[in-house]
Design an enzyme around this catalytic site. Structure first.
Site, PDB file in Angstrom:
ATOM      1  N   ASP A  69       6.916  -5.400   3.261  1.00 12.51           N
ATOM      2  CA  ASP A  69       7.974  -4.065   3.135  1.00 12.51           C
ATOM      3  C   ASP A  69       6.119  -2.912   3.515  1.00 12.51           C
ATOM      4  O   ASP A  69       6.572  -2.149   3.605  1.00 12.51           O
ATOM      5  CB  ASP A  69       8.418  -3.827   2.556  1.00 12.51           C
ATOM      6  CG  ASP A  69       9.387  -2.512   3.135  1.00 12.51           C
ATOM      7  OD1 ASP A  69       9.707  -1.916   3.270  1.00 12.51           O
ATOM      8  OD2 ASP A  69      10.131  -2.152   1.320  1.00 12.51           O
ATOM      9  N   HIS A  78      13.633  -9.428  -1.477  1.00 14.77           N
ATOM     10  CA  HIS A  78      12.641  -8.559  -1.267  1.00 14.77           C
ATOM     11  C   HIS A  78      12.910  -7.571  -2.398  1.00 14.77           C
ATOM     12  O   HIS A  78      14.149  -7.296  -2.083  1.00 14.77           O
ATOM     13  CB  HIS A  78      12.474  -7.915   0.148  1.00 14.77           C
ATOM     14  CG  HIS A  78      11.811  -7.138   0.039  1.00 14.77           C
ATOM     15  ND1 HIS A  78      10.113  -6.454  -0.040  1.00 14.77           N
ATOM     16  CD2 HIS A  78      11.863  -5.384   0.305  1.00 14.77           C
ATOM     17  CE1 HIS A  78       9.497  -5.277  -0.599  1.00 14.77           C
ATOM     18  NE2 HIS A  78      10.377  -4.658  -0.253  1.00 14.77           N
TER      19      HIS A  78
HETATM   20 ZN   LIG Z   1      10.711  -2.665  -0.392  1.00 14.05          ZN
END
Ligand SMILES: [Zn+2]
Length: 1011
Positions: free
Chosen positions: A175, A51
């Protein structure tokens, strides 16, 4: 001659009729390389991923190279280097990659051999792009135009470098801190088959786990039917590995130690832990297919470490099958996992609402970032306005040189980066926020040259032959235009990016009050009015201007056209400020009344004969401090909004001044040393403007503060209020309520906050008042994204600015304390427009007004003020007429990669910007003849309709996987809709291939070819 004509004829036929002829299946099944596991077993899809934030604790550049290790160890270049190396060695291994902002950088550094290898990996499904946008965007604060642009940018990078078969099938918003309905709808329109989410509210998550409804069909548009729905899954553990199985250099978990002769041998323990976890996870989901995300923030910079341990894990877990284990694990990707779900013969629950607000524990509602860094949010929104204008001008001027292309591309990339979920969201460190602003400024400045060239092309090299520069004044919001401050004579060139005539009010900062303005085209003198630059603005430390006045006039702008004014200083006073004792602001439509202390108390709409007491004021929430060790010690911070008390401290007007004039009336009000506002009512306008100025927020008492503007009316709103989703559809909100689970409300203010991208309103709900009375609506249209709510019936509040002294312990590790250039605290200015009318009339008002706020005319200055070419420019328009009132020209841009020898092309997105049943007339379908509409500028010879991302033909959307809902009724409705759609298609393809019909909230994307 004949041969060219013949060629063109063939070409016309090709471009208008080739759509269905093209074989859309030339890639074969996108899932052909998927491992779908073993029948009857619990099949665990192991998904290795990283990520990579495009800026957060470090700048995006620092993250790429791995610089600034003092802030964070993280380096994207090594992730891609080492992952590719591992994938090459073993064809069973898989990896997914998201952010094209990073991928494109890395790609640029690779030689042809490496590129070829990566193309093979992508082709074979070993490296899979998920989302494939420029960044993983925030969902609460971006504007839909920006979201579409940054997704398009990424998808077209993939198309260009990896071909059409590499198109991502799965969206992966793992996220972002809550999820907007518009985001789901856009993903569906881009052609995604599914969407996976990492964060949803903990209560929602618990409920879905209990009811096995973590995977669902999300009807994410209320208007688009199947075209606006997407299969959506909630990942089991955010986006992290199961506890105990993180094998990255940044993790603490033990590797798998499998030499039985060694003391630390841990295989049995690891197997048990993994199987236990797997069986637990299996109870949360409907099918026996499970997904496990193996990776996290910036992981895999030493990919070997992860893969070596995953190889062992896979080996030892599957070996247990010999002992009767029902667990089968293997490398996989989100698309393959999704496909295995699709193959199951099951139906799925339906969801209609969104995933806001998000809380991860009782006192941690992530509703502060809806407002955090309000000035950056404004800058992003304004830059979109500018980018669309630059693209339009470059297209109409036919600019196709490399410099133009690169300048626009630079600005597109910077805007792409700004949509990241730690960029426009305001949740980055201060030095990163500074870097983001710098990026926007760089892109904007680069594109000034494109505007210069466009004007040169539309005239006979007006500026270059006269060796004259043009100027932009980016700080007009603080009444500063030093670029022209010393000039006695100059011209103002305005360009209107909206496809219809609009009235705007020019406000030009000037030192003295003696200026005359001429309309360049008619040579008539224009009526002006001046207003004072108030002391509060003059004292802004970033301001560097001697301007004492704003010179104001009304300007009627042609659709996609230019308007020019000549401004000249005179010796005599042209305009004086008329101070007034009259405490009403009045025009043809509205009347605003104030009490003797200058506080707004009433508003009346004269046309519709409706009124309400309307108390408007500022209110301060004190931010909760805390060490965050437990939920009850949660502090307010960059992400979280947590006021200390369940009410705010109201402020009343301390001083005020009223000004009346021929063009507008205004009242300037001061609330305290750092909050002031000007309420302005222009003649003929149906809205009142509230120009607010907040800051430096006083924190001398060591208490953080969050400032809201409040409007209290007597509207019978019955706990309901309405907010927009990324500037498009409207969602109904109810206080202390969630549509899909029973809410235990733990924060009565923050838990009722929602993102506002463009508007919020309350209205009289039917049934609560006398039937004979018209239902009233109070609507606020904002110039940027904010958080807001309706805490009491009839009331609206919008958070404008926030400054804290504590961090909220969610990673950024820095209090949100913007200090401004003098270190004393940032001052922010903004503008909210207030509409008050009947419910029936309101949609037409706020829909149009919001487009005007977000698509303002460009203002360019030049010293040239007498010239025949300038005269020519002053009457230039790109089109002959207005688009219908319910159609927006969302995109118009040159299609640089598509130019052919005999024709050029450009991209157009048209949007029907009304919802079903919102307005009697404007919610009706509308048709437009594209060839005719653009005929003043282009001889259009061909058209093809594309999917929203302009990376594939619209027909390819039919390839999207089918999902079936639990509801029989829903399946029937869909069937009916599909039949209707087929009827429409037949209508569309009548005799005129350039005639298209748009339905409520539909966006249609076209490539147009011209000679
Ligand atoms: Zn992030």
């Amino acid at each position: 001659m004949t041969s060219i004509r013949f060629k063109l004829f063939i070409f016309l036929i090709l471009v208008t009729f080739s759509n269905s002829a093209q074989n859309v299946n030339e890639c074969g099944s996108p899932f052909k390389n998927c491992n779908l596991g073993k029948p009857g077993m619990i099949n665990v899809h192991i998904v290795p991923h990283t990520h990579d934030d495009a800026g957060w604790l470090k700048t995006v550049d620092q993250y790429y190279y791995g610089a600034n290790t003092g802030q964070q160890l993280a380096s994207v270049q090594y992730v891609l280097d080492t992952v590719i190396n591992e994938l090459e060695k073993d064809p069973t291994k898989r990896f997914v990659y998201v952010e094209m902002a990073f991928m494109s950088r890395w790609w640029k550094e690779q030689d042809e051999k490496m590129k070829q290898l990566v193309r093979v990996l992508v082709n074979e499904g070993r490296l899979e792009f998920v989302i494939g946008a420029w960044v993983m965007e925030d969902e609460a604060t971006p504007y839909y135009n920006d979201m579409i642009d940054q997704q398009t940018l990424g998808l077209n990078f993939i198309l260009k470098e990896f071909g059409k078969c590499a198109r991502p099938r799965t969206a992966w918003q793992i996220d972002p801190f809550g999820h907007s309905r518009e985001q789901g709808s856009l993903f569906a329109q881009f052609g995604f088959d599914s969407l996976f989410l990492g964060r949803i509210d903990y209560q929602d998550s618990d409920y879905r786990t209990e009811t096995k409804s973590r995977e669902m069909i999300w009807q994410s548009s209320a208007n688009l039917g199947e075209a606006g729905r997407i299969f959506t899954g909630i990942l089991p553990n955010g986006y992290n590995p199961p506890p105990g199985f993180c094998f990255d250099i940044y993790c603490d978990d033990d590797p798998i130690m499998d030499d039985e002769d060694l003391d630390d041998y841990n295989v049995d323990e690891k197997i048990k832990k993994f199987l236990d976890y797997t069986h637990k996870q299996a109870t949360w989901y409907k099918t026996k297919n499970l997904i496990m995300t193996m990776g996290s923030d910036f992981q895999y910079s030493n990919a070997h470490m992860w893969y070596k341990n995953l190889d062992k894990l896979i080996h030892y877990i599957n070996k247990q099958q010999e002992n009767g284990s029902d667990v089968n694990i293997f490398y996989s990707t989100p698309a393959c996992y999704m496909y295995s779900l699709n193959k199951e013969n099951v139906t799925w629950p339906l969801k209609y609402d969104d995933f806001f607000p998000y809380a991860h524990r009782p006192h941690a509602f992530w509703t502060g970032y809806f407002t955090s860094r309000s000035a950056l949010k404004d800058y992003v929104r304004k830059t979109n306005n500018y980018l669309q204008i630059v693209r339009q001008l470059a297209t109409f001027a036919g600019l196709s040189d490399d410099e133009t292309k690169n300048s626009i591309n630079l600005l597109e990339k910077e805007m792409g980066i700004l949509q990241h979920h730690d960029a426009v969201s305001g949740t980055e460190r201060q030095h990163v926020a500074n870097d983001y602003s710098k990026r926007l400024a760089r892109g904007i400045n680069k594109c000034l040259n494109v505007i210069y060239k466009a004007f040169d092309h539309l005239t006979s090299k007006l500026f270059s032959l006269n060796n004259e520069p043009i100027f932009m004044c980016p700080l007009m919001n603080i009444s500063q235009c030093i670029e022209i401050e010393g000039f006695e004579r100059f011209s103002l060139i305005m360009y209107n990016p909206l496809p219809r005539e609009v009235t705007t009010w020019v406000r030009l900062p000037v030192i003295d009050s003696n200026y005359i303005v001429y309309d360049f085209e008619s040579e008539d003198k224009v009526q002006t009015q001046i207003s004072e630059v108030y002391n509060e603005t003059k004292l802004i430390p970033e301001r560097n201007s001697k301007a004492n006045y704003d010179l104001v006039w009304k300007s009627v702008q042609r659709p996609l056209g230019i308007k020019l004014y000549s401004v000249q200083k005179t010796s005599r006073k042209e305009s004086i400020i008329q101070k007034s004792e009259n405490l009403n602001l009045n025009n043809e439509h509205l009347e605003l009344n104030f009490d003797q202390n200058g506080n707004l108390i009433n508003i009346k709409n004269k046309h519709s004969s409706v009124s309400t007491p309307l108390k408007q004021f500022y209110c301060i929430y004190e931010s909760m401090p805390g060490n965050n060790s437990e939920s009850k010690f949660q502090a307010s911070g960059a992400y979280v909004f947590r006021p200390m008390k369940n009410s705010c401290m109201p402020l009343e007007v301390r001083e005020y001044r009223v000004q009346n004039g021929p063009l507008f009336d205004e009242i300037h009000q001061v609330y305290n040393e750092w909050i002031s506002q000007t309420i302005r009512l222009y003649k003929g306008e149906k809205n009142a403007e509230f120009e607010w100025q907040v800051g430096p927020i006083d924190v001398d008492d060591k208490i953080g503060k969050e400032i809201v503007i409040k409007f209290d009316s007597d509207l019978k709103s019955n706990s309901l209020f309405y907010t927009d989703s990324n500037g498009r559809e409207i969602l109904k909100r109810k206080r202390d309520y969630r549509p899909t689970w029973i809410l235990n409300q733990t924060e009565s203010i923050a838990g009722n906050y929602y993102p506002i991208n463009t508007r919020i309103f309350v209205r009289d709900e039917p049934g609560r008042i006398n039937r004979n009375n018209a239902l009233r609506q109070l609507t606020l249209v904002t110039d940027r994204s904010h958080g807001g709510s309706s805490i009491n019936d009839g009331s609206i509040e919008v958070m404008l600015h926030r400054r804290m002294l504590n961090d909220d312990a969610l990673g950024v590790s820095e209090p949100l304390n913007e200090k401004g250039s003098d270190g004393k605290g940032l001052i922010i200015k903004g503008n909210i427009k207030v509409l008050f009318d009947t419910v029936e009339n309101s949609a037409a008002l706020h829909r149009e007004l919001s487009h005007q706020v977000n698509n303002k005319p460009l203002l360019i200055f030049t010293r040239l003020d007498k010239n025949e070419e300038l005269k020519k420019l002053s009457s230039w328009t790109a089109v002959k007429e207005n688009l219908p009132l319910n159609l927006h020209l969302l995109t118009l841009m040159k299609d640089y990669d598509q130019e052919s020898e005999i024709t050029n092309s450009f991209l157009v997105r048209l949007e029907h910007f009304y919802e079903k049943e919102e307005d009697k007339e404007l919610s009706q379908p509308v048709s437009v003849d594209l060839r005719e509409y653009f005929s003043k500028s282009f001889n259009i010879v061909g058209v093809e309709e594309l999917a929203l991302g302009a990376n594939m033909k619209v027909e390819e959307l039919n390839e999207r996987l089918k999902w079936y809902s639990d509801s029989e009724l829903d399946n029937l409705i869909l069937k009916h809709e599909n039949n209707e759609k087929n009827k429409i298609k037949r209508q569309d393809s009548n005799d005129n291939p350039f005639l298209f019909t748009l339905y409520p909230m539909q966006i249609r994307t076209f490539r147009l070819w011209y000679l």
